[in-house]
Design an enzyme around this catalytic site. Sequence first.
Site, PDB file in Angstrom:
ATOM      1  N   GLY A  63       0.795  -1.216   0.000  1.00 25.93           N
ATOM      2  CA  GLY A  63       0.000   0.000   0.000  1.00 25.93           C
ATOM      3  C   GLY A  63       0.824   1.260   0.000  1.00 25.93           C
ATOM      4  N   ASP A 119       4.233   1.500  -1.094  1.00 25.93           N
ATOM      5  CA  ASP A 119       5.017   1.521  -2.331  1.00 25.93           C
ATOM      6  C   ASP A 119       4.310   0.637  -3.350  1.00 25.93           C
ATOM      7  OD1 ASP A 119       6.901   1.634  -4.310  1.00 25.93           O
ATOM      8  OD2 ASP A 119       8.545   0.792  -3.132  1.00 25.93           O
ATOM      9  N   LYS A 120       3.279   1.188  -3.975  1.00 25.49           N
ATOM     10  CA  LYS A 120       2.416   0.384  -4.832  1.00 25.49           C
ATOM     11  C   LYS A 120       3.122  -0.132  -6.079  1.00 25.49           C
ATOM     12  CE  LYS A 120      -1.956   2.511  -3.428  1.00 25.49           C
ATOM     13  NZ  LYS A 120      -2.697   1.269  -3.143  1.00 25.49           N
ATOM     14  N   ASN A 164      -8.711   4.580   4.075  1.00 21.57           N
ATOM     15  CA  ASN A 164      -8.409   4.733   2.648  1.00 21.57           C
ATOM     16  C   ASN A 164      -9.438   4.021   1.787  1.00 21.57           C
ATOM     17  OD1 ASN A 164      -7.196   2.455   0.730  1.00 21.57           O
ATOM     18  ND2 ASN A 164      -6.709   1.873   2.865  1.00 21.57           N
ATOM     19  N   GLY A 187      -8.369   2.131  -4.020  1.00 19.41           N
ATOM     20  CA  GLY A 187      -8.882   1.412  -5.180  1.00 19.41           C
ATOM     21  C   GLY A 187      -7.812   0.853  -6.101  1.00 19.41           C
ATOM     22  N   PHE A 188      -6.687   0.425  -5.525  1.00 19.83           N
ATOM     23  CA  PHE A 188      -5.626  -0.229  -6.312  1.00 19.83           C
ATOM     24  C   PHE A 188      -5.120   0.664  -7.454  1.00 19.83           C
ATOM     25  CE2 PHE A 188      -7.281  -4.862  -5.435  1.00 19.83           C
ATOM     26  CZ  PHE A 188      -6.843  -4.758  -4.121  1.00 19.83           C
ATOM     27  N   SER A 207      -9.266  -6.368   0.028  1.00 15.54           N
ATOM     28  CA  SER A 207      -9.446  -4.920   0.066  1.00 15.54           C
ATOM     29  C   SER A 207     -10.931  -4.594  -0.037  1.00 15.54           C
ATOM     30  CB  SER A 207      -8.700  -4.247  -1.087  1.00 15.54           C
ATOM     31  OG  SER A 207      -9.083  -2.883  -1.192  1.00 15.54           O
TER      32      SER A 207
END
EC number: 1.3.5.2
Length: 356
Positions: free
Chosen positions: A69, A71-72, A117, A120-121, A181
């Site tokens: 989350g 460091d996507k 949060n 939403g990816f 999620s």
Amino acid sequence: MTGYHALRRVLFLISPERIHTWVFALLRAVTTPDLLRRALQGRLAPRDPVLASTVFGVRFPGPLGLAAGFDKDGRGLHTWPALGFGYAEVGTVTAHPQPGNPEPRLFRLPEDRALLNRMGFNNDGAARLAQRLTRHTSDAPVGVNIGKTKATPADRAVEDYAQSARQLGPLATFLVVNVSSPNTPGLRDLQAVESLRPILTAVRAQTSTPVLVKIAPDLSDADVDEIADLAVELGLAGIVATNTTISRAGLKTPGVEELGPGGVSGAPVAARSLEVLRRLYRRAGDRLVLISVGGIETADDAWERITSGASLLQGYTGFVYGGGLWAKHIHDGLATRLRAEGFTSLSDAVGSAMRQ
């Protein structure tokens, strides 16, 4: 008040997503030069041999990693060891790039030491992360968290996850299948065993890399048991417990209901995360590696998770509230506690409170 607490008051005047972007860019800039990065790593990285353990056949210098989350897209792969983390889990990444949900989508709950949060990816896609991982020479293990592309219908979720696994599995230390999620419509429905089985089977068929599944704290105890049994049956390496919660029970920050939907992380999820960890350990014992995440703030919290069955730990919200020395403080405190309790290795302490 510590120096970071004073700085945090200033940082918290700026919108959460904007300050995240700025601070992350600063951390990457500071840790890009080899000399400075190695100097930081020499001071902050876990070096005490009592903290090291071998998990999935890989040496982890310390048990605390950065949770998915933060460091996507794997932009800070060199950064996290220099800040004292024993490893990092990057992502969540999806098979196809996507922008995520509209802003604002990240909120602080300061009175609860929490974040809310509904990101939403948002990510650059699996192919882009694969390029970064291919170029990266690792200073520490790197896990990759994969999720379903929002535009992919549920009946095509299996192939969506499999595509990410094909691209990223060979490049990761371990792979985490995220079906928990709350911010992708219908995603949590995939935690049902009849939906989860084909996804995990397909992912395992694509890679020899250890595969874990990440679950929600809002599952019933019976559902937790079913997923544990499925993980053992399919030969998964382990379970990551837990993701964010959709519960708002007990929150103290004013106006939280007006912020809208999303998952809460940090202190409010700690109790349930610990309950799920203990239930998983009782159910599966050492047949699964358990990674505990959710509400870990102090070395005492970390110790409780280790002795309750976690081989590895993760944090994100604790890092936001604790600052740049947070991981070092956790590791130093764990090393002190291990020796005080008479353990010569971290592995010996895993699950020790559950065996008494």
